[in-house]
Motif scaffolding. Structure first.
Motif, mmCIF file in Angstrom:
data_model
loop_
_atom_site.group_PDB
_atom_site.id
_atom_site.type_symbol
_atom_site.label_atom_id
_atom_site.label_comp_id
_atom_site.label_asym_id
_atom_site.label_seq_id
_atom_site.Cartn_x
_atom_site.Cartn_y
_atom_site.Cartn_z
ATOM 1 N N THR A 228 2.811 -4.380 -17.948
ATOM 2 C CA THR A 228 4.153 -4.292 -18.749
ATOM 3 C C THR A 228 5.254 -4.971 -17.931
ATOM 4 O O THR A 228 4.996 -5.561 -17.054
ATOM 5 C CB THR A 228 4.395 -2.813 -18.819
ATOM 6 O OG1 THR A 228 4.508 -2.174 -17.359
ATOM 7 C CG2 THR A 228 3.477 -2.128 -19.799
ATOM 8 N N ILE B 35 7.446 0.165 -25.062
ATOM 9 C CA ILE B 35 6.611 1.007 -24.285
ATOM 10 C C ILE B 35 7.375 2.501 -24.211
ATOM 11 O O ILE B 35 6.788 3.312 -24.406
ATOM 12 C CB ILE B 35 6.496 0.441 -22.824
ATOM 13 C CG1 ILE B 35 5.835 -1.145 -23.041
ATOM 14 C CG2 ILE B 35 5.848 1.303 -22.100
ATOM 15 C CD1 ILE B 35 4.512 -1.149 -23.739
ATOM 16 N N THR C 143 9.051 -2.735 -21.318
ATOM 17 C CA THR C 143 9.061 -1.682 -20.835
ATOM 18 C C THR C 143 10.149 -0.728 -21.247
ATOM 19 O O THR C 143 10.199 0.459 -21.444
ATOM 20 C CB THR C 143 9.163 -1.516 -19.224
ATOM 21 O OG1 THR C 143 8.178 -2.500 -18.748
ATOM 22 C CG2 THR C 143 9.021 -0.172 -18.672
#
Length: 219
Positions: free
Chosen positions: A145, A124, A120
């Motif tokens: 995630t 991401i 994350t």
């Protein structure tokens, strides 16, 4: 509101993140990995395209080195992999940077990219931010995630704080954030995953801050 034309992008679900220094801490990978595979199964059933991304730090690197077990996809991902999946190897945080993923997404008529995987706080985040300038709508699945604990000269944040804070940030502007179950429902009904916005998030944040302040014990 038009029907989303989605692709599922699996970001770096590699063995590097399942043990050692970079082991995903929150949500723990024992929880997030089954959510990732559930998203894969839902995407497969719906017939939407899937791309699988692996990060490389180069031959001989201490992490993400091609040819090492840590570079490989987790077996739960590898066992589901088919010849129809798009394979991408990247060297930057964003899945779009110096790869042919953007071209593949355009070729498949995709306008909405769903991100699952790790981390994350790195790939991401970087991918969701870059997607804005590329014209893609981004979805991030909160339970598919994960993040790690972070500390440096700027401060410290535990993995839960990192994950939840970044998801709130993303949902305020760069992505629609939701659970895998909510996304699966949106996929089935061909709806968009609900997203926040900066103005609404700012107003709600101000209200929460005021409420917290007013409920704090007076000295």
């Amino acid at each position: 509101m038009s029907t989303p034309r989605r692709a599922l992008v699996l970001v770096d679900v590699q063995q590097q993140y399942f043990s050692g220094l970079l082991e995903i801490q929150y949500p723990p990978h024992e929880e997030s990995l089954p959510r990732i595979t559930a998203a894969i199964d839902a995407a497969t059933a719906a017939g939407i395209p899937i791309a699988v991304v692996q990060h490389t730090a180069g031959e001989g690197a201490p992490v993400f080195a091609p040819g090492t077990p840590e570079f490989e996809l987790h077996p739960e991902i590898q066992n589901r992999r088919t010849d129809t999946w798009k394979s991408v190897v990247k060297q930057y945080g964003s899945v779009y940077a110096d790869t042919d993923l953007t071209a593949w997404l355009h070729e498949n008529g995709v306008d909405t990219v769903t991100l699952v995987g790790y981390m994350t706080n790195n790939c991401i985040l970087g991918s969701a931010v870059e997607a804005e300038a590329l014209g893609f709508t981004t979805e991030v699945l909160s339970d598919a995630t994960g993040a790690i604990n972070l500390a440096n000269d700027a401060g410290f944040a535990d993995a839960e704080t990192v994950h939840t804070t970044l998801l709130a940030l993303l949902n305020s502007n760069w992505a629609a954030v939701g659970s895998t179950d909510a996304w699966t429902t949106a996929l089935t009904t061909q709806k968009q995953l609900p997203a926040g916005d900066l103005g609404g998030s700012a107003a709600a944040g101000a209200a929460r801050a005021t409420s917290t302040l007013s409920s704090s014990p007076r000295q």
